[in-house]
Scaffold this active site. Sequence first.
Site, PDB file in Angstrom:
ATOM      1  N   ASP A   1     -11.545   7.974   0.140  1.00 59.94           N
ATOM      2  CA  ASP A   1     -10.271   7.597   0.754  1.00 59.94           C
ATOM      3  C   ASP A   1      -9.481   7.014  -0.411  1.00 59.94           C
ATOM      4  O   ASP A   1      -9.784   5.906  -0.878  1.00 59.94           O
ATOM      5  CB  ASP A   1     -10.474   6.546   1.839  1.00 59.94           C
ATOM      6  CG  ASP A   1      -9.148   6.204   2.498  1.00 59.94           C
ATOM      7  OD1 ASP A   1      -8.147   6.027   1.778  1.00 59.94           O
ATOM      8  OD2 ASP A   1      -9.100   6.111   3.731  1.00 59.94           O
ATOM      9  N   HIS A   2      -8.502   7.746  -0.909  1.00 62.88           N
ATOM     10  CA  HIS A   2      -7.926   7.339  -2.195  1.00 62.88           C
ATOM     11  C   HIS A   2      -7.208   5.991  -2.120  1.00 62.88           C
ATOM     12  O   HIS A   2      -6.992   5.343  -3.134  1.00 62.88           O
ATOM     13  CB  HIS A   2      -7.018   8.430  -2.786  1.00 62.88           C
ATOM     14  CG  HIS A   2      -5.641   8.504  -2.213  1.00 62.88           C
ATOM     15  ND1 HIS A   2      -5.359   9.164  -1.054  1.00 62.88           N
ATOM     16  CD2 HIS A   2      -4.458   8.002  -2.648  1.00 62.88           C
ATOM     17  CE1 HIS A   2      -4.066   9.062  -0.801  1.00 62.88           C
ATOM     18  NE2 HIS A   2      -3.492   8.363  -1.748  1.00 62.88           N
TER      19      HIS A   2
ATOM     20  N   HIS B   1      -6.500   5.935   5.720  1.00 65.49           N
ATOM     21  CA  HIS B   1      -5.853   4.951   4.840  1.00 65.49           C
ATOM     22  C   HIS B   1      -5.456   3.665   5.586  1.00 65.49           C
ATOM     23  O   HIS B   1      -5.736   2.561   5.131  1.00 65.49           O
ATOM     24  CB  HIS B   1      -4.600   5.550   4.201  1.00 65.49           C
ATOM     25  CG  HIS B   1      -4.812   6.887   3.544  1.00 65.49           C
ATOM     26  ND1 HIS B   1      -5.998   7.244   2.971  1.00 65.49           N
ATOM     27  CD2 HIS B   1      -3.979   7.941   3.367  1.00 65.49           C
ATOM     28  CE1 HIS B   1      -5.889   8.462   2.457  1.00 65.49           C
ATOM     29  NE2 HIS B   1      -4.675   8.912   2.693  1.00 65.49           N
TER      30      HIS B   1
HETATM   31  C1  BG6 Z   1      -2.667  11.789   1.716  1.00 62.41           C
HETATM   32  C2  BG6 Z   1      -1.985  12.512   2.851  1.00 62.41           C
HETATM   33  O1  BG6 Z   1      -3.976  11.444   2.055  1.00 62.41           O
HETATM   34  O2  BG6 Z   1      -1.934  10.604   1.432  1.00 62.41           O
HETATM   35  C3  BG6 Z   1      -0.538  12.834   2.511  1.00 62.41           C
HETATM   36  O3  BG6 Z   1      -2.681  13.714   3.130  1.00 62.41           O
HETATM   37  C4  BG6 Z   1       0.183  11.568   2.097  1.00 62.41           C
HETATM   38  O4  BG6 Z   1       0.117  13.433   3.620  1.00 62.41           O
HETATM   39  C5  BG6 Z   1      -0.604  10.837   1.021  1.00 62.41           C
HETATM   40  O5  BG6 Z   1       1.459  11.942   1.618  1.00 62.41           O
HETATM   41  C6  BG6 Z   1       0.019   9.491   0.722  1.00 62.41           C
HETATM   42  O6  BG6 Z   1      -0.630   8.962  -0.396  1.00 62.41           O
HETATM   43  P1  BG6 Z   1       0.119   7.920  -1.329  1.00 62.41           P
HETATM   44  O7  BG6 Z   1      -0.901   7.544  -2.339  1.00 62.41           O
HETATM   45  O8  BG6 Z   1       1.324   8.624  -1.885  1.00 62.41           O
HETATM   46  O9  BG6 Z   1       0.511   6.802  -0.421  1.00 62.41           O
END
Ligand code: BG6
Length: 510
Positions: A198-199, A261
């Site tokens: 989960d980045h 997230h």
């Molecule tokens: C991803 C989603 O996991 O997270 C995308 O699939 C989203 O739809 C993105 O835009 C948002 O990531 P960040 O790091 O830009 O907040």
Amino acid sequence: MATAVDTENPLVEGLERLPVHPTALVIFGGTGDLAHRKLLPALYNLAHEGALPERFELIGVARRDQPDEDFQGMARQSIQRFSRTKPDPDVLEGLINDTRYVPGAFDDDNVYAQLIRTLDEFDERAGEQLDRVFYLSTAPQFFPVIAGKLGAAGLNRCETAHTRIVIEKPFGYDLESARRLNAEVLSVFDESQVFRIDHYLGKETVQNLMALRFANALFEPVWNRNFIDNVQITAAEDIGIGGRAGYYEGAGALRDLVQNHMMQLLALLTMEPPTAFEANRLRDEKLKVLEAIVPPAIADVPSMALRAQYGPGVVGGHRVPGYHEEEGVAPDSRTETYAALRLHVSNWRWSGVPFYLRTGKNLARKVTEIAVTLKPVPHLAFQSQGSVGVQANQIILTVQPDEGVTVSLGAKIPGPRVRIRPVNMEFRYGTSFLSESPEAYERLILDAMRGDATLFTRNDEIEALWGIIDPILTAWHEDTTSLIPEYESGSAGPAEADQLLDGDRKWRRL
Ligand code: BG6
């Protein structure tokens, strides 16, 4: 404003971290969008910082039939275009010039036979077995296929080195499919070998949430139902679905951002202090608090969750089409591009405190933040003095952009009378640390190579997360008739979302 006190001694970060052994990293989906934009640039930046092990080998696997050189050329271009730092040609060549490419379908046994040959060649050259990390950055239907094939080829274990598998999101599309996927992956790999990404957990500011809570005595006494009135978590985006209709139509905002997230943010915000920043201790605490979130009954979903879709509008000065006009979106699609929820954590610490979550595409601006609003003071002694705009204290944790923490306080307006006005006390990463934060993927790739699963999601946690979201998905799926509100692109979202807030509470301005 807070400034970092001792920049020469940046705590003990790194000192007792697990070492990174010589590693071969295999990216399935090596020609895909994630590899282009995130994984390859992250690897470059790790190389640039000297964080990769001296022996590091990279293999891309994808369907396209092309020689190693073409894959290397593509990797070079991706890095030049998307790296957060300008690539140094020597470092770039050092990373790329021996990169290999294995073409083929993910269910083709030849792919795995060629992988074995290439990995063996690397081992021979190194004079030792390298650790192996298989990174699954493919469409999700291939996750069980690849895991199964790796197992069948005997690539799930090494005699004298570690083997790990990193699995991108989405991990399942509901509780049942997540359970199935867990069972399939865990029939081949041990849980200790599995790294579910989960980045958001790799973002510095998300980790700072734990630092704020557990490295400061200031907050803990008020971090509970006695002092906190409500919490709002916002993940607003100022982009639409881009070219991702194929994925997004089957996902929607709830699966795409909330289940993973946003719920991770909620878990870190509400969990009990872990006894150590160690994979299982931390994940045990997250699991406990997730299990305290009682999933809604399907009949209650309309009163605690709202979905909406973007219509046409103007975002960042550009006219954009509505969701139904996006390429690849069905004209009668009911996929939500906006979701808002009200959740409760039913335990001693949080009983009665509402947690409001909202996320959406094509909103007024990009911001991810957590706003913790404290209860008002019990008695205001300055009323007669004409105090203006006395507000309850807020602690705002901004995950992005303009990363930092803001605490709002009531302060006396200078002058002979005691008049109060809200002011902000601010800490901003940019000004306090004067260094750019690494990308989330840099941290996570390195942690996976180290075997440190602290910032990855465990199997039981994944299932608890889906368990909370599942009834909402079911209710929305079953409701095929009620009107889905539309919000103007570039706006703050649908007005209907206000109905989720209790009393006279308002969503924070976007
Ligand atoms: C991803 C989603 O996991 O997270 C995308 O699939 C989203 O739809 C993105 O835009 C948002 O990531 P960040 O790091 O830009 O907040």
